[in-house]
Design a protein around this motif. Sequence first.
Motif, PDB file in Angstrom:
ATOM      1  N   PHE A 305      -9.907 -13.645   6.339  1.00  0.00           N
ATOM      2  CA  PHE A 305      -8.919 -12.598   6.605  1.00  0.00           C
ATOM      3  C   PHE A 305      -9.201 -11.358   5.754  1.00  0.00           C
ATOM      4  O   PHE A 305      -8.983 -10.232   6.211  1.00  0.00           O
ATOM      5  N   LEU A 306      -9.679 -11.556   4.547  1.00  0.00           N
ATOM      6  CA  LEU A 306      -9.939 -10.428   3.657  1.00  0.00           C
ATOM      7  C   LEU A 306     -11.014  -9.517   4.228  1.00  0.00           C
ATOM      8  O   LEU A 306     -10.876  -8.281   4.205  1.00  0.00           O
ATOM      9  N   ARG A 307     -12.068 -10.078   4.733  1.00  0.00           N
ATOM     10  CA  ARG A 307     -13.124  -9.259   5.315  1.00  0.00           C
ATOM     11  C   ARG A 307     -12.639  -8.545   6.569  1.00  0.00           C
ATOM     12  O   ARG A 307     -13.026  -7.408   6.838  1.00  0.00           O
ATOM     13  N   ARG A 308     -11.804  -9.196   7.353  1.00  0.00           N
ATOM     14  CA  ARG A 308     -11.268  -8.578   8.568  1.00  0.00           C
ATOM     15  C   ARG A 308     -10.360  -7.403   8.237  1.00  0.00           C
ATOM     16  O   ARG A 308     -10.467  -6.325   8.847  1.00  0.00           O
ATOM     17  N   TYR A 309      -9.460  -7.575   7.280  1.00  0.00           N
ATOM     18  CA  TYR A 309      -8.517  -6.518   6.947  1.00  0.00           C
ATOM     19  C   TYR A 309      -9.206  -5.354   6.239  1.00  0.00           C
ATOM     20  O   TYR A 309      -8.798  -4.192   6.407  1.00  0.00           O
ATOM     21  N   ALA A 310     -10.250  -5.640   5.452  1.00  0.00           N
ATOM     22  CA  ALA A 310     -10.981  -4.554   4.807  1.00  0.00           C
ATOM     23  C   ALA A 310     -11.700  -3.683   5.834  1.00  0.00           C
ATOM     24  O   ALA A 310     -11.883  -2.473   5.629  1.00  0.00           O
ATOM     25  N   LYS A 311     -12.083  -4.286   6.950  1.00  0.00           N
ATOM     26  CA  LYS A 311     -12.730  -3.515   8.005  1.00  0.00           C
ATOM     27  C   LYS A 311     -11.753  -2.554   8.681  1.00  0.00           C
ATOM     28  O   LYS A 311     -12.164  -1.508   9.201  1.00  0.00           O
ATOM     29  N   CYS A 312     -10.479  -2.882   8.666  1.00  0.00           N
ATOM     30  CA  CYS A 312      -9.480  -2.023   9.323  1.00  0.00           C
ATOM     31  C   CYS A 312      -9.419  -0.643   8.676  1.00  0.00           C
ATOM     32  O   CYS A 312      -9.169   0.354   9.374  1.00  0.00           O
ATOM     33  N   ALA A 345      -4.683 -12.859   1.239  1.00  0.00           N
ATOM     34  CA  ALA A 345      -5.734 -11.859   1.422  1.00  0.00           C
ATOM     35  C   ALA A 345      -5.150 -10.462   1.540  1.00  0.00           C
ATOM     36  O   ALA A 345      -5.716  -9.494   1.003  1.00  0.00           O
ATOM     37  N   SER A 346      -4.027 -10.320   2.222  1.00  0.00           N
ATOM     38  CA  SER A 346      -3.395  -9.004   2.360  1.00  0.00           C
ATOM     39  C   SER A 346      -2.922  -8.476   1.014  1.00  0.00           C
ATOM     40  O   SER A 346      -3.100  -7.287   0.701  1.00  0.00           O
ATOM     41  N   ALA A 347      -2.344  -9.346   0.180  1.00  0.00           N
ATOM     42  CA  ALA A 347      -1.875  -8.910  -1.135  1.00  0.00           C
ATOM     43  C   ALA A 347      -3.046  -8.505  -2.035  1.00  0.00           C
ATOM     44  O   ALA A 347      -2.961  -7.507  -2.761  1.00  0.00           O
ATOM     45  N   CYS A 348      -4.140  -9.249  -1.978  1.00  0.00           N
ATOM     46  CA  CYS A 348      -5.320  -8.898  -2.795  1.00  0.00           C
ATOM     47  C   CYS A 348      -5.916  -7.567  -2.354  1.00  0.00           C
ATOM     48  O   CYS A 348      -6.330  -6.751  -3.196  1.00  0.00           O
ATOM     49  N   LEU A 349      -5.972  -7.328  -1.048  1.00  0.00           N
ATOM     50  CA  LEU A 349      -6.515  -6.059  -0.562  1.00  0.00           C
ATOM     51  C   LEU A 349      -5.607  -4.895  -0.934  1.00  0.00           C
ATOM     52  O   LEU A 349      -6.098  -3.808  -1.293  1.00  0.00           O
ATOM     53  N   LEU A 350      -4.308  -5.091  -0.878  1.00  0.00           N
ATOM     54  CA  LEU A 350      -3.387  -4.021  -1.266  1.00  0.00           C
ATOM     55  C   LEU A 350      -3.562  -3.665  -2.741  1.00  0.00           C
ATOM     56  O   LEU A 350      -3.581  -2.474  -3.099  1.00  0.00           O
ATOM     57  N   MET A 351      -3.715  -4.668  -3.602  1.00  0.00           N
ATOM     58  CA  MET A 351      -3.942  -4.388  -5.021  1.00  0.00           C
ATOM     59  C   MET A 351      -5.257  -3.639  -5.237  1.00  0.00           C
ATOM     60  O   MET A 351      -5.341  -2.721  -6.069  1.00  0.00           O
ATOM     61  N   ALA A 352      -6.294  -3.999  -4.478  1.00  0.00           N
ATOM     62  CA  ALA A 352      -7.574  -3.303  -4.619  1.00  0.00           C
ATOM     63  C   ALA A 352      -7.477  -1.862  -4.135  1.00  0.00           C
ATOM     64  O   ALA A 352      -8.053  -0.946  -4.754  1.00  0.00           O
ATOM     65  N   LEU A 353      -6.761  -1.628  -3.051  1.00  0.00           N
ATOM     66  CA  LEU A 353      -6.602  -0.257  -2.544  1.00  0.00           C
ATOM     67  C   LEU A 353      -5.825   0.605  -3.525  1.00  0.00           C
ATOM     68  O   LEU A 353      -6.175   1.785  -3.759  1.00  0.00           O
ATOM     69  N   VAL A 354      -4.788   0.045  -4.135  1.00  0.00           N
ATOM     70  CA  VAL A 354      -4.004   0.809  -5.102  1.00  0.00           C
ATOM     71  C   VAL A 354      -4.824   1.053  -6.368  1.00  0.00           C
ATOM     72  O   VAL A 354      -4.774   2.135  -6.974  1.00  0.00           O
ATOM     73  N   THR A 355      -5.615   0.061  -6.788  1.00  0.00           N
ATOM     74  CA  THR A 355      -6.458   0.233  -7.974  1.00  0.00           C
ATOM     75  C   THR A 355      -7.493   1.337  -7.766  1.00  0.00           C
ATOM     76  O   THR A 355      -7.754   2.143  -8.668  1.00  0.00           O
ATOM     77  N   LYS A 356      -8.050   1.410  -6.566  1.00  0.00           N
ATOM     78  CA  LYS A 356      -9.043   2.432  -6.243  1.00  0.00           C
ATOM     79  C   LYS A 356      -8.417   3.749  -5.782  1.00  0.00           C
ATOM     80  O   LYS A 356      -9.143   4.691  -5.441  1.00  0.00           O
ATOM     81  N   ASP A 357      -7.091   3.790  -5.775  1.00  0.00           N
ATOM     82  CA  ASP A 357      -6.362   5.001  -5.360  1.00  0.00           C
ATOM     83  C   ASP A 357      -6.758   5.409  -3.938  1.00  0.00           C
ATOM     84  O   ASP A 357      -7.065   6.571  -3.643  1.00  0.00           O
ATOM     85  N   SER A 369      -2.631  -7.481  10.581  1.00  0.00           N
ATOM     86  CA  SER A 369      -2.226  -8.609   9.736  1.00  0.00           C
ATOM     87  C   SER A 369      -0.876  -9.183  10.137  1.00  0.00           C
ATOM     88  O   SER A 369      -0.636 -10.383   9.939  1.00  0.00           O
ATOM     89  N   GLY A 370      -0.023  -8.339  10.675  1.00  0.00           N
ATOM     90  CA  GLY A 370       1.321  -8.785  11.021  1.00  0.00           C
ATOM     91  C   GLY A 370       2.286  -8.807   9.857  1.00  0.00           C
ATOM     92  O   GLY A 370       3.411  -9.293  10.000  1.00  0.00           O
ATOM     93  N   TYR A 371       1.883  -8.281   8.696  1.00  0.00           N
ATOM     94  CA  TYR A 371       2.721  -8.291   7.503  1.00  0.00           C
ATOM     95  C   TYR A 371       3.141  -6.861   7.162  1.00  0.00           C
ATOM     96  O   TYR A 371       2.346  -5.918   7.271  1.00  0.00           O
ATOM     97  N   GLN A 372       4.360  -6.744   6.737  1.00  0.00           N
ATOM     98  CA  GLN A 372       4.857  -5.478   6.226  1.00  0.00           C
ATOM     99  C   GLN A 372       4.761  -5.477   4.702  1.00  0.00           C
ATOM    100  O   GLN A 372       4.460  -6.495   4.072  1.00  0.00           O
ATOM    101  N   THR A 373       5.021  -4.321   4.139  1.00  0.00           N
ATOM    102  CA  THR A 373       4.920  -4.212   2.681  1.00  0.00           C
ATOM    103  C   THR A 373       5.907  -5.121   1.985  1.00  0.00           C
ATOM    104  O   THR A 373       5.605  -5.685   0.919  1.00  0.00           O
ATOM    105  N   SER A 374       7.078  -5.297   2.566  1.00  0.00           N
ATOM    106  CA  SER A 374       8.087  -6.174   1.955  1.00  0.00           C
ATOM    107  C   SER A 374       7.624  -7.627   1.921  1.00  0.00           C
ATOM    108  O   SER A 374       8.020  -8.386   1.026  1.00  0.00           O
ATOM    109  N   ASP A 375       6.775  -8.035   2.877  1.00  0.00           N
ATOM    110  CA  ASP A 375       6.254  -9.404   2.868  1.00  0.00           C
ATOM    111  C   ASP A 375       5.237  -9.619   1.754  1.00  0.00           C
ATOM    112  O   ASP A 375       5.073 -10.749   1.263  1.00  0.00           O
ATOM    113  N   LEU A 376       4.535  -8.557   1.367  1.00  0.00           N
ATOM    114  CA  LEU A 376       3.484  -8.687   0.354  1.00  0.00           C
ATOM    115  C   LEU A 376       4.002  -8.540  -1.069  1.00  0.00           C
ATOM    116  O   LEU A 376       3.307  -8.930  -2.021  1.00  0.00           O
TER     117      LEU A 376
END
Length: 426
Positions: A305-312, A345-357, A369-376
């Motif tokens: 899932f992580l590789r799929r969401y990073a491609k988005c 995987a969605s939570a890890c990608l969100l942390m990486a995106l915020v870390t990299k600004d 992903s089907g997840y909203q920010t409140s789910d993560l």
Amino acid sequence: MPFPRGKKPTVTAGSRLPKLNAKATENQEEGPQVKRSTSPPHGAPKKRTAFIDITNAHNVHISLPGRKKEPAKKQVKKTSSTAVPAKNQANLKKSSSVSSEGTTAEKEKTDAEEEKPSEKQEEAAPVEQLTAAAPPAVREVPAHLQRQPIPEEFDIDSDNTEDCFMCPEYAKEIFDYLKQREEKFVLCNYMPTQPSLNSEMRAILIDWLVEVQENFELYHETLYLAVKMADHYLSKTPVHREMLQLVGSTTMLIASKFEERSPPCVDDFLYICDDAYKREELISMEANILQALSFDINIPIPYRFLRRYAKCVNAGMDTLTLARYFCEMSLMEMDLVSERGSLLASACLLMALVTKDLGGWAPILQFHSGYQTSDLAPVVRRLHAMLSAPPDDKLRAVRNKYSHKVFFEVASLPLVDMDVLEKAIS
């Protein structure tokens, strides 16, 4: 090699001859060769070949709907003039002397019949028109089987239309199916059911499996699948602490068979265990794990899932590697065992995106992903607490691995502030 005529071939013991040669031998024993007449005796059936005459292919008629079958033409048997009796020859001469008046009348009658269609043809004409006008029946696809259209701004697979390995036609359906399968493999904290194990022992085992994955140069999918199988087996079967390493090495062996092109052999896994176990014990443990899991080892793992969401979001390799570091560190956390792989995987990608600004949770990520920010938010907070805790000297495999230049030294990057994360998940 053909046998000489008039002589009986000598057959040695154990040799076999084709049936065709055997028949020829029997015929040669009858006496001198006499040329047989090709014409059959009177009253005998006409001889024919074993296969049908391929020259009759033009006589095959294919019946099409709405077309009138033409009567088959009668085959005229050719007879030689020498075989016809004298009476028949006289009749033939008599028929050949018929005047041309009858021929002309028959020709006019035939032309009139061709111009005027028969009654059967007139009846068949409307049927042909109805058949040609009626459209073919189309089956309606059920609503739950219809493919949902993907908005153009969320389409990430159209660029791979020429790459069959990327499965662009149904890539989203594959990951939707994997997300549905996650419900079958939901775990809980199983440590209370293990009398001689605890969370620290499990963390040490996974830290050792990371080293095994690096030494054997296995895929990351193999590592994640081995950890998942070990957790599912431990949730169903009590294991003594002395057998915990055997469970981990055996699940790594099964995962290698499932994921790798050339998996390591059994002796390699016995060697990394310092020959603490015998070959029979490892094979017996493999059978026990497969039976406990009902041979269903296609468990959805967060790495896919992580590789799929990073491609988005077209994330770079450094951003994806940072998310992979967070995800691999979460494998040792017992509190995150119950989380679904897609959510982790969605939570890890969100942390990486915020870390990299690079922004927060974009709408395209929410769509795929089907997840909203409140789910993560709850998972992101637990990941941040895990990473901000002081590192354990016994569990250094993941940090050392991602401190290498090959992995962009992401383990040495400073952890993002919690206030910045709260703004991103609020």
